[in-house]
Scaffold this motif. Structure first.
Motif, PDB file in Angstrom:
ATOM      1  N   LEU A 143       8.308 -94.489  53.849  1.00 38.31           N
ATOM      2  CA  LEU A 143       8.602 -95.896  54.129  1.00 38.31           C
ATOM      3  C   LEU A 143       8.288 -96.769  52.913  1.00 38.31           C
ATOM      4  O   LEU A 143       9.046 -97.681  52.592  1.00 38.31           O
ATOM      5  CB  LEU A 143       7.831 -96.381  55.357  1.00 38.31           C
ATOM      6  N   ALA A 144       7.179 -96.470  52.244  1.00 38.70           N
ATOM      7  CA  ALA A 144       6.823 -97.236  51.045  1.00 38.70           C
ATOM      8  C   ALA A 144       7.848 -97.004  49.943  1.00 38.70           C
ATOM      9  O   ALA A 144       8.256 -97.957  49.253  1.00 38.70           O
ATOM     10  CB  ALA A 144       5.425 -96.834  50.569  1.00 38.70           C
TER      11      ALA A 144
ATOM     12  N   ARG B 215       7.896 -92.103  63.332  1.00 41.07           N
ATOM     13  CA  ARG B 215       8.248 -90.879  64.056  1.00 41.07           C
ATOM     14  C   ARG B 215       9.737 -90.552  63.998  1.00 41.07           C
ATOM     15  O   ARG B 215      10.187 -89.647  64.689  1.00 41.07           O
ATOM     16  CB  ARG B 215       7.845 -91.022  65.526  1.00 41.07           C
ATOM     17  N   ALA B 216      10.507 -91.261  63.207  1.00 44.55           N
ATOM     18  CA  ALA B 216      11.958 -91.070  63.190  1.00 44.55           C
ATOM     19  C   ALA B 216      12.362 -89.689  62.699  1.00 44.55           C
ATOM     20  O   ALA B 216      13.367 -89.144  63.144  1.00 44.55           O
ATOM     21  CB  ALA B 216      12.617 -92.147  62.332  1.00 44.55           C
ATOM     22  N   SER B 217      11.610 -89.103  61.791  1.00 41.33           N
ATOM     23  CA  SER B 217      11.963 -87.768  61.279  1.00 41.33           C
ATOM     24  C   SER B 217      10.722 -86.891  61.226  1.00 41.33           C
ATOM     25  O   SER B 217       9.629 -87.316  61.580  1.00 41.33           O
ATOM     26  CB  SER B 217      12.589 -87.892  59.890  1.00 41.33           C
TER      27      SER B 217
ATOM     28  N   ASP C 248      31.709 -92.420  52.279  1.00 43.37           N
ATOM     29  CA  ASP C 248      31.846 -91.131  51.599  1.00 43.37           C
ATOM     30  C   ASP C 248      30.957 -91.027  50.366  1.00 43.37           C
ATOM     31  O   ASP C 248      30.487 -89.948  50.015  1.00 43.37           O
ATOM     32  CB  ASP C 248      33.305 -90.892  51.186  1.00 43.37           C
ATOM     33  N   LEU C 249      30.725 -92.132  49.717  1.00 44.98           N
ATOM     34  CA  LEU C 249      29.917 -92.128  48.500  1.00 44.98           C
ATOM     35  C   LEU C 249      28.493 -92.642  48.756  1.00 44.98           C
ATOM     36  O   LEU C 249      27.789 -93.021  47.819  1.00 44.98           O
ATOM     37  CB  LEU C 249      30.593 -92.983  47.427  1.00 44.98           C
ATOM     38  N   PHE C 250      28.085 -92.640  50.016  1.00 43.02           N
ATOM     39  CA  PHE C 250      26.788 -93.191  50.390  1.00 43.02           C
ATOM     40  C   PHE C 250      25.646 -92.537  49.616  1.00 43.02           C
ATOM     41  O   PHE C 250      24.758 -93.217  49.103  1.00 43.02           O
ATOM     42  CB  PHE C 250      26.582 -93.034  51.899  1.00 43.02           C
ATOM     43  N   THR C 251      25.662 -91.238  49.523  1.00 40.44           N
ATOM     44  CA  THR C 251      24.549 -90.540  48.859  1.00 40.44           C
ATOM     45  C   THR C 251      24.617 -90.632  47.337  1.00 40.44           C
ATOM     46  O   THR C 251      23.653 -90.275  46.661  1.00 40.44           O
ATOM     47  CB  THR C 251      24.519 -89.063  49.268  1.00 40.44           C
ATOM     48  N   GLU C 252      25.732 -91.108  46.807  1.00 40.02           N
ATOM     49  CA  GLU C 252      25.877 -91.207  45.352  1.00 40.02           C
ATOM     50  C   GLU C 252      25.622 -92.619  44.833  1.00 40.02           C
ATOM     51  O   GLU C 252      25.818 -92.885  43.648  1.00 40.02           O
ATOM     52  CB  GLU C 252      27.280 -90.747  44.951  1.00 40.02           C
ATOM     53  N   ARG C 253      25.192 -93.511  45.683  1.00 38.48           N
ATOM     54  CA  ARG C 253      24.902 -94.881  45.257  1.00 38.48           C
ATOM     55  C   ARG C 253      23.753 -94.890  44.245  1.00 38.48           C
ATOM     56  O   ARG C 253      22.782 -94.137  44.399  1.00 38.48           O
ATOM     57  CB  ARG C 253      24.509 -95.754  46.453  1.00 38.48           C
ATOM     58  N   PRO C 254      23.838 -95.755  43.271  1.00 45.80           N
ATOM     59  CA  PRO C 254      22.743 -95.846  42.284  1.00 45.80           C
ATOM     60  C   PRO C 254      21.414 -96.258  42.913  1.00 45.80           C
ATOM     61  O   PRO C 254      20.350 -95.975  42.353  1.00 45.80           O
ATOM     62  CB  PRO C 254      23.224 -96.910  41.298  1.00 45.80           C
ATOM     63  N   ASP C 255      21.457 -96.908  44.085  1.00 46.78           N
ATOM     64  CA  ASP C 255      20.219 -97.320  44.760  1.00 46.78           C
ATOM     65  C   ASP C 255      19.352 -96.118  45.139  1.00 46.78           C
ATOM     66  O   ASP C 255      18.150 -96.269  45.342  1.00 46.78           O
ATOM     67  CB  ASP C 255      20.540 -98.113  46.031  1.00 46.78           C
ATOM     68  N   TRP C 256      19.965 -94.944  45.268  1.00 40.33           N
ATOM     69  CA  TRP C 256      19.225 -93.746  45.644  1.00 40.33           C
ATOM     70  C   TRP C 256      18.533 -93.076  44.452  1.00 40.33           C
ATOM     71  O   TRP C 256      17.726 -92.180  44.647  1.00 40.33           O
ATOM     72  CB  TRP C 256      20.142 -92.722  46.320  1.00 40.33           C
ATOM     73  N   ASP C 257      18.861 -93.510  43.244  1.00 43.92           N
ATOM     74  CA  ASP C 257      18.236 -92.895  42.061  1.00 43.92           C
ATOM     75  C   ASP C 257      16.720 -93.050  42.140  1.00 43.92           C
ATOM     76  O   ASP C 257      16.198 -94.149  42.346  1.00 43.92           O
ATOM     77  CB  ASP C 257      18.754 -93.540  40.766  1.00 43.92           C
ATOM     78  N   GLY C 258      16.027 -91.960  42.005  1.00 46.29           N
ATOM     79  CA  GLY C 258      14.568 -91.980  42.028  1.00 46.29           C
ATOM     80  C   GLY C 258      13.962 -91.886  43.417  1.00 46.29           C
ATOM     81  O   GLY C 258      12.742 -91.834  43.549  1.00 46.29           O
ATOM     82  N   VAL C 259      14.778 -91.889  44.466  1.00 47.21           N
ATOM     83  CA  VAL C 259      14.264 -91.774  45.835  1.00 47.21           C
ATOM     84  C   VAL C 259      14.235 -90.292  46.202  1.00 47.21           C
ATOM     85  O   VAL C 259      15.231 -89.585  46.031  1.00 47.21           O
ATOM     86  CB  VAL C 259      15.136 -92.572  46.840  1.00 47.21           C
ATOM     87  N   SER C 260      13.107 -89.826  46.710  1.00 43.44           N
ATOM     88  CA  SER C 260      12.953 -88.399  47.029  1.00 43.44           C
ATOM     89  C   SER C 260      13.828 -88.001  48.223  1.00 43.44           C
ATOM     90  O   SER C 260      14.226 -88.842  49.036  1.00 43.44           O
ATOM     91  CB  SER C 260      11.484 -88.102  47.345  1.00 43.44           C
ATOM     92  N   TYR C 261      14.100 -86.707  48.320  1.00 43.92           N
ATOM     93  CA  TYR C 261      14.905 -86.200  49.426  1.00 43.92           C
ATOM     94  C   TYR C 261      14.239 -86.421  50.791  1.00 43.92           C
ATOM     95  O   TYR C 261      14.923 -86.773  51.750  1.00 43.92           O
ATOM     96  CB  TYR C 261      15.259 -84.735  49.204  1.00 43.92           C
ATOM     97  N   PRO C 262      12.916 -86.230  50.905  1.00 44.13           N
ATOM     98  CA  PRO C 262      12.297 -86.535  52.205  1.00 44.13           C
ATOM     99  C   PRO C 262      12.469 -88.003  52.600  1.00 44.13           C
ATOM    100  O   PRO C 262      12.704 -88.308  53.781  1.00 44.13           O
ATOM    101  CB  PRO C 262      10.819 -86.191  52.006  1.00 44.13           C
ATOM    102  N   ALA C 263      12.395 -88.922  51.652  1.00 40.21           N
ATOM    103  CA  ALA C 263      12.581 -90.344  51.969  1.00 40.21           C
ATOM    104  C   ALA C 263      14.023 -90.613  52.378  1.00 40.21           C
ATOM    105  O   ALA C 263      14.284 -91.400  53.296  1.00 40.21           O
ATOM    106  CB  ALA C 263      12.188 -91.212  50.775  1.00 40.21           C
ATOM    107  N   ARG C 264      14.967 -89.962  51.710  1.00 37.25           N
ATOM    108  CA  ARG C 264      16.377 -90.119  52.085  1.00 37.25           C
ATOM    109  C   ARG C 264      16.605 -89.609  53.501  1.00 37.25           C
ATOM    110  O   ARG C 264      17.288 -90.243  54.301  1.00 37.25           O
ATOM    111  CB  ARG C 264      17.277 -89.338  51.120  1.00 37.25           C
ATOM    112  N   TRP C 265      16.038 -88.431  53.788  1.00 32.70           N
ATOM    113  CA  TRP C 265      16.163 -87.862  55.124  1.00 32.70           C
ATOM    114  C   TRP C 265      15.545 -88.798  56.167  1.00 32.70           C
ATOM    115  O   TRP C 265      16.105 -88.995  57.235  1.00 32.70           O
ATOM    116  CB  TRP C 265      15.502 -86.486  55.177  1.00 32.70           C
ATOM    117  N   HIS C 266      14.424 -89.376  55.843  1.00 34.63           N
ATOM    118  CA  HIS C 266      13.750 -90.282  56.767  1.00 34.63           C
ATOM    119  C   HIS C 266      14.613 -91.528  57.017  1.00 34.63           C
ATOM    120  O   HIS C 266      14.699 -92.009  58.150  1.00 34.63           O
ATOM    121  CB  HIS C 266      12.364 -90.670  56.227  1.00 34.63           C
TER     122      HIS C 266
END
Length: 176
Positions: free
Chosen positions: A62-63, A51-53, A8-26
């Motif tokens: 990926l980088a 080719r995943a997204s 439930d809190l997957f998208t709120e993890r601190p590891d996602w800070d600074g990661v762009s939305y396209p990278a998250r979607w990918h």
């Protein structure tokens, strides 16, 4: 159909800070691809990972994901180290095959065929088990034989038994 789970809190993890939305979607698309393709170890060929997204810059995503620790590139393979958090548990993965067997037994039972039933659970199945299965199940070819090899049978036969090798009578003996 694939099955994927997220905290439930997957998208709120601190590891996602600074990661762009396209990278998250990918990343989400790669997790879904691993689940759909049954890549339970999280190893995905680089070409498939790209080719995943439908993002504009998959290599940049990926980088970015590698920099944040969400993926680990190794040569021509991209590894998703946290794939175990997202893929179905082994009990769920094996459930499809077990469901097929269970439903086959259920349908047969409803139609009056109790040969697949468990004798401990079905009264009619217990009555079927009184005769050994090889006798009741294998009808064979319908021919009763001695079980001897043909050459062995001929060697043990008497001359009176060997009237002819041809099982058909000559044409002259057939009366119209």
């Amino acid at each position: 159909m694939s099955w994927t789970r997220y905290d439930d809190l997957f998208t709120e993890r601190p590891d996602w800070d600074g990661v762009s939305y396209p990278a998250r979607w990918h990343y989400l698309a790669m997790v879904q691809a691993c689940s759909r393709q049954r890549r339970w170890d999280g190893r995905m060929p680089l070409t498939r990972a790209r080719r995943a997204s439908d993002v504009d810059d998959p290599d940049g995503c990926l980088a970015e994901l590698a920099g944040a620790g969400w993926v680990r590139p190794e040569g021509d393979v991209v590894i998703l180290p946290l794939i175990a958090e997202h893929i179905p548990a082994p009990s769920i993965r094996d459930n499809a095959e077990k469901s097929k067997i269970r439903m086959r037994k259920s349908r047969a039972h409803r139609n009056g065929d109790h040969s697949l039933c468990d004798p401990d659970r079905c009264e009619k199945a217990a009555s079927l088990r009184t005769v050994t299965p090889p006798v009741t199940r294998n009808t064979g070819t319908g021919r009763d034989g001695t079980g001897q090899d043909l050459s062995e049978a001929r060697a043990n036969s008497t001359p009176a038994d060997d009237v002819t090798d041809d099982p058909w009578p000559p044409v002259a003996q057939i009366k119209p």
